[in-house]
Scaffold this motif. Sequence first.
Motif, PDB file in Angstrom:
ATOM      1  N   ILE A  40      -8.837  -3.861   5.353  1.00 26.07           N
ATOM      2  CA  ILE A  40      -7.906  -2.992   5.415  1.00 26.07           C
ATOM      3  C   ILE A  40      -7.191  -2.457   4.034  1.00 26.07           C
ATOM      4  N   ALA A  41      -6.991  -3.789   3.435  1.00 26.11           N
ATOM      5  CA  ALA A  41      -6.507  -3.654   2.157  1.00 26.11           C
ATOM      6  C   ALA A  41      -7.330  -2.946   1.110  1.00 26.11           C
ATOM      7  N   ASP A  42      -8.536  -3.420   1.284  1.00 25.17           N
ATOM      8  CA  ASP A  42      -9.724  -2.863   0.157  1.00 25.17           C
ATOM      9  C   ASP A  42      -9.770  -1.305   0.537  1.00 25.17           C
ATOM     10  N   GLU A  43      -9.778  -0.813   1.617  1.00 24.22           N
ATOM     11  CA  GLU A  43      -9.753   0.531   1.717  1.00 24.22           C
ATOM     12  C   GLU A  43      -8.442   1.500   1.327  1.00 24.22           C
ATOM     13  N   LEU A  44      -6.957   0.751   1.464  1.00 22.83           N
ATOM     14  CA  LEU A  44      -5.967   1.330   1.245  1.00 22.83           C
ATOM     15  C   LEU A  44      -5.533   1.048  -0.246  1.00 22.83           C
ATOM     16  N   HIS A  45      -5.886   0.085  -0.634  1.00 19.93           N
ATOM     17  CA  HIS A  45      -5.508  -0.261  -2.124  1.00 19.93           C
ATOM     18  C   HIS A  45      -6.650  -0.891  -2.885  1.00 19.93           C
ATOM     19  N   PRO A  46      -7.747  -0.089  -3.027  1.00 18.94           N
ATOM     20  CA  PRO A  46      -9.082  -0.905  -3.596  1.00 18.94           C
ATOM     21  C   PRO A  46      -8.477  -1.687  -5.077  1.00 18.94           C
ATOM     22  N   GLN A  47      -9.198  -2.547  -5.357  1.00 17.97           N
ATOM     23  CA  GLN A  47      -8.943  -3.125  -6.653  1.00 17.97           C
ATOM     24  C   GLN A  47      -9.995  -2.518  -7.633  1.00 17.97           C
ATOM     25  N   PRO A  48      -9.525  -2.466  -8.743  1.00 17.47           N
ATOM     26  CA  PRO A  48     -10.073  -1.810  -9.945  1.00 17.47           C
ATOM     27  C   PRO A  48     -11.288  -2.890 -10.487  1.00 17.47           C
ATOM     28  N   ASP A  54      -0.686  -3.524  14.557  1.00 17.90           N
ATOM     29  CA  ASP A  54       0.363  -2.943  13.607  1.00 17.90           C
ATOM     30  C   ASP A  54       0.645  -4.024  12.433  1.00 17.90           C
ATOM     31  N   THR A  55       0.826  -5.552  12.901  1.00 19.49           N
ATOM     32  CA  THR A  55       1.107  -6.408  11.849  1.00 19.49           C
ATOM     33  C   THR A  55       0.003  -6.356  10.708  1.00 19.49           C
ATOM     34  N   LEU A  56      -1.260  -6.430  11.170  1.00 17.15           N
ATOM     35  CA  LEU A  56      -2.420  -6.516  10.288  1.00 17.15           C
ATOM     36  C   LEU A  56      -2.449  -5.288   9.299  1.00 17.15           C
ATOM     37  N   VAL A  57      -2.174  -4.299   9.840  1.00 18.14           N
ATOM     38  CA  VAL A  57      -2.069  -2.959   9.012  1.00 18.14           C
ATOM     39  C   VAL A  57      -1.006  -3.025   7.853  1.00 18.14           C
ATOM     40  N   THR A  58       0.057  -3.413   8.374  1.00 12.36           N
ATOM     41  CA  THR A  58       1.464  -3.687   7.436  1.00 12.36           C
ATOM     42  C   THR A  58       1.111  -4.696   6.505  1.00 12.36           C
ATOM     43  N   THR A  59       0.281  -5.842   6.893  1.00 12.98           N
ATOM     44  CA  THR A  59      -0.159  -6.888   5.868  1.00 12.98           C
ATOM     45  C   THR A  59      -1.016  -6.215   4.742  1.00 12.98           C
ATOM     46  N   GLY A  60      -1.902  -5.417   5.205  1.00 17.64           N
ATOM     47  CA  GLY A  60      -2.974  -4.818   4.442  1.00 17.64           C
ATOM     48  C   GLY A  60      -2.523  -3.547   3.461  1.00 17.64           C
ATOM     49  N   GLY A  61      -1.241  -3.199   3.394  1.00 14.24           N
ATOM     50  CA  GLY A  61      -0.729  -2.455   2.905  1.00 14.24           C
ATOM     51  C   GLY A  61      -0.486  -0.841   3.406  1.00 14.24           C
ATOM     52  N   GLY A  62      -0.594  -0.968   4.833  1.00 12.67           N
ATOM     53  CA  GLY A  62      -0.249   0.304   5.677  1.00 12.67           C
ATOM     54  C   GLY A  62       0.809   0.490   5.957  1.00 12.67           C
TER      55      GLY A  62
END
Length: 285
Positions: free
Chosen positions: A277-285, A184-192
Amino acid sequence: MERCGERIRLKQPASRVVTLNQHATELVLAMGLGDRLIGSSLLDNEVHPDLKAAYDKVPVLSQKAYPSKESLIGLGPDVLIGGFGPTFSEANGLPPDQLRDAGIGLFTVQCKGQKLTLDSLTETVTALGKLFGEPNAAERLNDRLDQRFDAVERQVKGQKPVDVMIFDSGQTAPTVAGGQGLADTLVTTGGGRNVFADLKSDWGETSWDDVVRRDPDVIVVVDYFTAQATAKAKIKQLRSDSVLRDVTAVKENRFVVVGLTGLGALSPRNPEVAGQIADELHPQP
């Protein structure tokens, strides 16, 4: 020193150590202290490529089960490092009283009932530095981990959290990550946002109807060697279940496969997983 309520008495820094879970092994290796390990056991995933050369120098006592207490006592370690609160138990064949009576210190990475946060990782690395008499090694690792977490936090800053389900396993009923564990903590950190964060446990069972109601945008699929189904098979199951056909993650084929070692346990992989997780949820342009 004291760890998880256990008093560890050593006359000198730990020098003959056995790690009993993969994340414990990789923490020690990431600190550059592989020469202190006289054995390791239990792999959940492939060893991290950055640590493989160091890992290959450590004797592997068992990859699929804990070593017996007799074999461990025979090795003569000064400390055993267990990954989880229940590691040292009768159920695992590692009764703590008998190990203590043999003069072995017992260090646990994740204390039983502990709510895991990013600070928990920092504290654990610091405690390992104390155990080994290597505070500088601990500080260096913590600095590297903090820098990686900072990069992830910059990536997701200002982004709207994406609804995520963290799926471990289950045919009749799914086992998912609740709000009390590291996943849960890592998903939250990754923007989920963990759609099952209201479950008051690290992992728990729910229903497929509840999954439909909560409608995650992305499903994180947990991968590990001892799972009854591979990650690929789990994704196939989710895609083929008619009950889930209208779930957004399934319709849009948004699945992220993450190894258990980095998602469910305090590990040097934790920032990497948050970044994945961040790359999937909020990919950088």
